[in-house]
Design a protein around this motif. Structure first.
Motif, PDB file in Angstrom:
ATOM      1  N   ARG A   9      61.965  37.452  20.568  1.00 54.25           N
ATOM      2  CA  ARG A   9      63.289  37.446  19.758  1.00 54.25           C
ATOM      3  C   ARG A   9      62.247  36.713  18.274  1.00 54.25           C
ATOM      4  O   ARG A   9      63.344  37.175  16.572  1.00 54.25           O
ATOM      5  CB  ARG A   9      64.725  36.039  19.831  1.00 54.25           C
ATOM      6  CG  ARG A   9      65.331  36.704  21.005  1.00 54.25           C
ATOM      7  CD  ARG A   9      65.948  37.009  20.415  1.00 54.25           C
ATOM      8  NE  ARG A   9      67.493  38.056  20.828  1.00 54.25           N
ATOM      9  CZ  ARG A   9      68.435  38.191  20.990  1.00 54.25           C
ATOM     10  NH1 ARG A   9      68.192  38.285  19.542  1.00 54.25           N
ATOM     11  NH2 ARG A   9      69.577  37.889  21.498  1.00 54.25           N
ATOM     12  N   THR A  41      61.545  40.191  16.758  1.00 55.61           N
ATOM     13  CA  THR A  41      62.499  41.217  15.948  1.00 55.61           C
ATOM     14  C   THR A  41      63.261  40.467  14.525  1.00 55.61           C
ATOM     15  O   THR A  41      63.774  41.009  13.479  1.00 55.61           O
ATOM     16  CB  THR A  41      64.038  41.265  17.364  1.00 55.61           C
ATOM     17  OG1 THR A  41      64.342  40.238  17.416  1.00 55.61           O
ATOM     18  CG2 THR A  41      63.643  42.754  18.206  1.00 55.61           C
ATOM     19  N   MET A  42      63.018  38.777  14.735  1.00 62.13           N
ATOM     20  CA  MET A  42      63.722  37.674  13.984  1.00 62.13           C
ATOM     21  C   MET A  42      63.297  38.417  12.478  1.00 62.13           C
ATOM     22  O   MET A  42      62.952  38.856  11.276  1.00 62.13           O
ATOM     23  CB  MET A  42      63.862  36.657  13.855  1.00 62.13           C
ATOM     24  CG  MET A  42      65.214  36.312  14.942  1.00 62.13           C
ATOM     25  SD  MET A  42      66.474  35.459  13.979  1.00 62.13           S
ATOM     26  CE  MET A  42      65.700  34.816  12.235  1.00 62.13           C
ATOM     27  N   LYS A  79      60.845  41.204  11.700  1.00 62.08           N
ATOM     28  CA  LYS A  79      60.918  42.569  11.215  1.00 62.08           C
ATOM     29  C   LYS A  79      62.007  42.566  10.161  1.00 62.08           C
ATOM     30  O   LYS A  79      61.961  43.454   9.611  1.00 62.08           O
ATOM     31  CB  LYS A  79      61.110  43.567  12.860  1.00 62.08           C
ATOM     32  CG  LYS A  79      61.003  45.087  11.649  1.00 62.08           C
ATOM     33  CD  LYS A  79      60.639  46.212  13.201  1.00 62.08           C
ATOM     34  CE  LYS A  79      59.206  46.099  14.071  1.00 62.08           C
ATOM     35  NZ  LYS A  79      59.277  47.202  14.865  1.00 62.08           N
ATOM     36  N   LYS A  80      63.346  41.790  10.993  1.00 60.13           N
ATOM     37  CA  LYS A  80      64.413  41.748  10.259  1.00 60.13           C
ATOM     38  C   LYS A  80      64.761  41.018   8.811  1.00 60.13           C
ATOM     39  O   LYS A  80      65.114  41.987   8.083  1.00 60.13           O
ATOM     40  CB  LYS A  80      65.569  41.603  10.956  1.00 60.13           C
ATOM     41  CG  LYS A  80      67.377  41.441  10.913  1.00 60.13           C
ATOM     42  CD  LYS A  80      67.853  40.473  11.692  1.00 60.13           C
ATOM     43  CE  LYS A  80      68.344  41.451  12.369  1.00 60.13           C
ATOM     44  NZ  LYS A  80      69.072  40.560  13.274  1.00 60.13           N
ATOM     45  N   SER A  81      63.457  40.571   8.727  1.00 61.21           N
ATOM     46  CA  SER A  81      63.571  39.302   7.775  1.00 61.21           C
ATOM     47  C   SER A  81      62.907  40.220   6.543  1.00 61.21           C
ATOM     48  O   SER A  81      62.637  40.355   5.114  1.00 61.21           O
ATOM     49  CB  SER A  81      63.364  38.557   7.340  1.00 61.21           C
ATOM     50  OG  SER A  81      61.853  38.339   8.261  1.00 61.21           O
TER      51      SER A  81
END
Length: 97
Positions: free
Chosen positions: A88, A91-92, A94-96
């Protein structure tokens, strides 16, 4: 020396709790919620498995007793928690980006 040993035995289970408390303290809310959703069903399930496990094992090939089940379930909880938190987090991140 016996008193020191007794104190160590009493406070030894708090060390992993302290480490997980440090990890969850600085965790982002979304990551904590994902981990808590996992822990919310894992803890009762592991308690049920330990309760249903036999007290003593009669099998020499696959010994299953309460101690082994408790150790296996807690080890799986730690490993899955760390993997879930790391997944998590990345992924957070990478998302930001």
């Amino acid at each position: 020396m016996d008193t020191l040993y007794d104190v160590l035995i009493v406070f030894l289970p708090t060390l992993p709790l302290f480490l997980f408390s440090l990890i969850t303290y600085w965790m982002q809310d979304e990551i904590y919620r994902a981990w808590f959703r996992f822990a919310r069903w894992w803890i009762p399930l592991s308690m049920l498995l330990i309760f249903l496990a036999p007290d003593y094992s009669g099998d020499w090939l696959f010994p299953t007793d309460k101690g082994r089940i408790a150790f296996l379930v807690s080890l799986l909880f730690v490993v899955i928690s760390i993997v879930l938190i790391a997944y998590r987090f990345y992924t957070m991140r990478k998302k930001s980006s």
